[in-house]
Design a protein around this motif. Structure first.
Motif, PDB file in Angstrom:
ATOM      1  N   UNK A 268       0.807  -1.218   0.000  1.00 29.99           N
ATOM      2  CA  UNK A 268       0.000   0.000   0.000  1.00 29.99           C
ATOM      3  C   UNK A 268       0.838   1.264   0.000  1.00 29.99           C
ATOM      4  N   UNK A 269       2.113   1.175  -0.415  1.00 32.75           N
ATOM      5  CA  UNK A 269       2.954   2.378  -0.429  1.00 32.75           C
ATOM      6  C   UNK A 269       2.526   3.345  -1.531  1.00 32.75           C
ATOM      7  N   UNK A 270       1.809   2.856  -2.535  1.00 30.13           N
ATOM      8  CA  UNK A 270       1.324   3.719  -3.606  1.00 30.13           C
ATOM      9  C   UNK A 270      -0.040   4.327  -3.302  1.00 30.13           C
ATOM     10  N   UNK A 271      -0.653   3.914  -2.219  1.00 29.13           N
ATOM     11  CA  UNK A 271      -2.006   4.370  -1.896  1.00 29.13           C
ATOM     12  C   UNK A 271      -2.001   5.535  -0.923  1.00 29.13           C
ATOM     13  N   UNK A 272      -1.239   5.432   0.144  1.00 30.45           N
ATOM     14  CA  UNK A 272      -1.206   6.465   1.171  1.00 30.45           C
ATOM     15  C   UNK A 272       0.236   6.805   1.502  1.00 30.45           C
ATOM     16  N   UNK A 273       0.415   7.982   2.069  1.00 34.03           N
ATOM     17  CA  UNK A 273       1.773   8.417   2.444  1.00 34.03           C
ATOM     18  C   UNK A 273       2.231   7.717   3.711  1.00 34.03           C
ATOM     19  N   UNK A 274       1.341   7.559   4.685  1.00 31.98           N
ATOM     20  CA  UNK A 274       1.672   6.868   5.930  1.00 31.98           C
ATOM     21  C   UNK A 274       1.013   5.491   5.901  1.00 31.98           C
ATOM     22  N   UNK A 275       1.670   4.548   5.223  1.00 35.11           N
ATOM     23  CA  UNK A 275       1.109   3.216   5.068  1.00 35.11           C
ATOM     24  C   UNK A 275       1.584   2.308   6.189  1.00 35.11           C
ATOM     25  N   UNK A 276       0.872   1.204   6.355  1.00 34.92           N
ATOM     26  CA  UNK A 276       1.217   0.258   7.419  1.00 34.92           C
ATOM     27  C   UNK A 276       2.438  -0.580   7.069  1.00 34.92           C
ATOM     28  N   UNK A 277       2.604  -0.906   5.787  1.00 34.55           N
ATOM     29  CA  UNK A 277       3.708  -1.760   5.359  1.00 34.55           C
ATOM     30  C   UNK A 277       4.772  -0.959   4.622  1.00 34.55           C
ATOM     31  N   UNK A 278       5.181   0.174   5.211  1.00 32.33           N
ATOM     32  CA  UNK A 278       6.156   1.032   4.529  1.00 32.33           C
ATOM     33  C   UNK A 278       7.524   0.391   4.430  1.00 32.33           C
ATOM     34  N   UNK A 279       7.845  -0.566   5.316  1.00 34.76           N
ATOM     35  CA  UNK A 279       9.152  -1.217   5.301  1.00 34.76           C
ATOM     36  C   UNK A 279       9.114  -2.580   4.617  1.00 34.76           C
TER      37      UNK A 279
END
Length: 440
Positions: A268-279
């Protein structure tokens, strides 16, 4: 082979100096085994793998990206054990071409392929690979755009020194299948017999996912975890890591991953700026690099970086990649109608070049690169005319500004001579009014 001879001479010279210095003093720096010019040298072992060659700079084993112009920009090719990250263009038109070039080069070089995608079936991707130029007949088609510009001349040989006549000619067109790097015709598809003779593994994410599968808690998304396990199994089972030596001649594993980081992979890094799975994506690249470093494999990944909201994620993904190439398309932008870019379809940015076994990376000296898609080829060129055009605009603007200032001063001198010499107060006041109006 010229690169191997150069490396061999350099290595031999080092060994000669070491022998000369250790003739009287016994040291621990002594050569073990045959010299670099022998048949069992490390340089010859590197060349023994089909479709590879050692780097002239550091002896690192290189494979071709399928685009000779891109190989030159990357220092000769893509180093084995590294990751090439391609930042996709906005409408994903030109980045699939580079991805297919890499896979088509693997087919021609008889390398093992591993194609992973969450959007297209790997079998369908292989069916759309471009056809190679292999013989002289195709070379005539390759040069059909330039043959009309040649002027007829009599068959008169240039009288030059005999040692220059023996030097090999620079290759400007297609080469045979035994050489490093090939040219491809995007208007044709690769022959079916080449695909049938090749060895490849496909990873289609929708087929790998199962609703009944129990997913354990992990920092990686399920798609990334399944892909890492699949890559690891291929590397270990077929002996690309060296632990289980290959019975036949050594080969290279070419890994191609398409649209990594898109929502189709469960990220979901393309959906929101503060995503849960950023790493999740960065951890995947970290583990992937560990697998590549200990195996005879090279990887090309396309990432929709223009859709990633968090810029910090882009920076981490760049740092975890060895080579980063960005594509910028002119479609839908102001540059599409700009006269500076009229001969090109987009720009290519060499963001990062690997400096292996170091903490820092190299940056390409060539910054102004443009690409265009012809009828049969995708070409990369240095935009030399852009500097000339901009420089001419600057010179013309300076000339016109100087001319305007000169005319202004001439006009002021004429007014001064005509009005100020007159003793009437009315004309003097009118003269001052003209001065205020001009310099205002």
């Amino acid at each position: 082979m010229a690169a191997v001879e150069t490396c061999g001479i350099g290595a031999g010279g080092t060994g000669f100096m070491a022998a000369a210095t250790s003739k009287n003093n016994v040291t621990g720096f002594q050569r073990k085994g045959p010299r670099a010019g022998g048949t069992d040298s490390s340089g010859s072992r590197l060349v023994s793998i089909a479709g590879t060659r050692p780097s002239v700079r550091n002896g690192q084993l290189l494979v071709s990206t399928g685009l000779p112009a891109l190989d030159q920009l990357l220092g000769g090719g893509l180093a084995v054990g590294t990751v090439l990250l391609i930042e996709e263009d906005k409408y994903n038109i030109y980045s699939p071409l580079l991805f297919k070039y890499f896979l088509a080069e693997g087919i021609i070089s008889r390398h093992t392929l591993l194609v992973a995608s969450a959007k297209e079936d790997p079998a369908d991707i292989l069916q759309e690979l471009p056809a190679p130029f292999l013989d002289d007949n195709c070379k005539k088609e390759f040069d059909e755009d330039t043959c009309n510009h040649k002027t007829p001349e009599p068959n008169i040989e240039m009288k030059i020194a005999w040692r220059y006549q023996l030097l090999p000619k620079m290759e400007a067109g297609p080469v045979s299948s035994s050489r490093f790097g090939h040219y491809y015709d995007v208007s044709k598809r690769i022959p079916q017999e080449l695909l049938e003779a090749s060895k490849w593994h496909g990873f289609f994410l929708p087929e790998k996912l199962s609703l009944s599968l129990k997913v354990e808690h992990c920092s990686l998304t399920h798609g990334y975890l399944k892909l890492l396990n699949f890559i690891q199994s291929i590397i270990y089972e077929e002996g690309f890591d060296g632990s289980n030596p290959q019975k036949k001649q050594k080969n290279i594993l070419r890994i191609g991953i398409q649209n990594l980081g898109s929502p189709l992979w469960g990220d979901d890094i393309c959906c929101t700026e503060n995503c849960n799975n950023s790493h999740s994506l960065t951890k995947f690249l970290y583990v992937l690099r560990g697998l590549l470093r200990t195996s005879l494999s090279a990887c090309v990944i396309t990432v929709p970086s223009h859709l990633i909201q968090n810029k910090a994620v882009i920076a981490r993904v760049t740092n975890l990649s060895d080579t980063v190439v960005g594509l910028e398309s002119f479609i839908g932008s102001e540059k599409e109608t700009n006269p500076l870019y009229k001969d090109y379809h987009g720009l290519i940015h060499i963001r990062q070049i690997p400096r292996l076994n170091n903490l820092t990376c190299d940056v390409s000296d060539v910054k102004d690169l443009g690409f265009k898609l012809k009828r049969k080829q995708f070409t990369i060129e240095v935009r030399e005319n852009s500097y000339i055009f901009v420089h001419s605009l600057e010179v013309n603007s300076i000339f016109f500004l100087t001319l305007i200032k000169f005319l202004k001063h001439c006009f002021m001198l004429i007014i001064f001579k005509f009005f100020w010499c007159n003793r009437m107060l009315f004309f003097r006041l009118l003269f001052l009014f003209f001065i205020l109006m001009i310099y205002h």
